[in-house]
Design an enzyme around this catalytic site. Structure first.
Site, PDB file in Angstrom:
ATOM      1  N   HIS A  51       0.842  -1.216   0.000  1.00 44.06           N
ATOM      2  CA  HIS A  51       0.000   0.000   0.000  1.00 44.06           C
ATOM      3  C   HIS A  51       0.862   1.244   0.000  1.00 44.06           C
ATOM      4  CE1 HIS A  51      -3.191   2.813   1.326  1.00 44.06           C
ATOM      5  NE2 HIS A  51      -4.002   1.897   0.841  1.00 44.06           N
ATOM      6  N   PHE A  52       1.328   1.677  -0.995  1.00 45.24           N
ATOM      7  CA  PHE A  52       1.449   1.085  -2.335  1.00 45.24           C
ATOM      8  C   PHE A  52       2.928   0.931  -2.624  1.00 45.24           C
ATOM      9  CE2 PHE A  52      -2.495   3.545  -2.244  1.00 45.24           C
ATOM     10  CZ  PHE A  52      -3.418   2.603  -2.621  1.00 45.24           C
TER      11      PHE A  52
END
EC number: 4.2.1.59
Length: 145
Positions: A51-52
């Site tokens: 993420h991410f």
């Protein structure tokens, strides 16, 4: 800021453990009323792997979980609640205003606004450098572990 409860003391109050314990220390505390915690957001957090991968942002649900854990410290350190668990029972009016990224210090503030039996509510906000990152109203239930 003075440390009221350090990381190890927090683990004596709430049952959360790595990788899900999301507060590093408590810097303000009024039993059953108010609590302020800090989280140093590191690039090594496991959630940043996905993420991410190319744009690390702390997931909003983990910011709200960190707020809930801070509220749990306010409630579970009392004699009557020692050894109990606070369950996340609801969230209202949640808004995210700022991305939280590696290197940020997340200040987590929770004020308990209502308690009726084992159910309570709290007003919560998370800030970074004085800027609002998240605000919400939390509902919790306290029960035997």
């Amino acid at each position: 800021m003075e440390t009221i409860f350090d990381y190890n003391q927090i683990k004596q109050i709430i049952p959360h453990r790595q990788p899900f314990l999301l507060i590093d220390k408590i810097v303000e505390y009024e039993e059953g009323k108010r609590c302020v915690g800090l989280k140093q957001v590191s690039g090594n957090e496991p959630f940043f792997q996905g993420h991410f991968p190319n744009y690390a942002v702390m997931p909003g649900v983990l910011i709200t979980e960190a707020l809930a854990q801070t509220g749990a410290v306010a409630m579970l350190n009392s004699e009557e609640n020692k050894g109990k668990i606070a369950l996340f029972a609801g969230i209202d009016k949640c808004r995210f205003k700022k991305q939280v990224v590696p290197g940020d210090t997340l200040m987590l503030e929770v004020e308990i606004t209502k308690i009726k039996g084992p159910i309570g509510k709290g007003s919560a906000k998370a800030t970074v450098d004085g800027q609002l990152a998240c605000s919400c109203e939390l509902t919790f239930a306290i029960q035997d572990a």
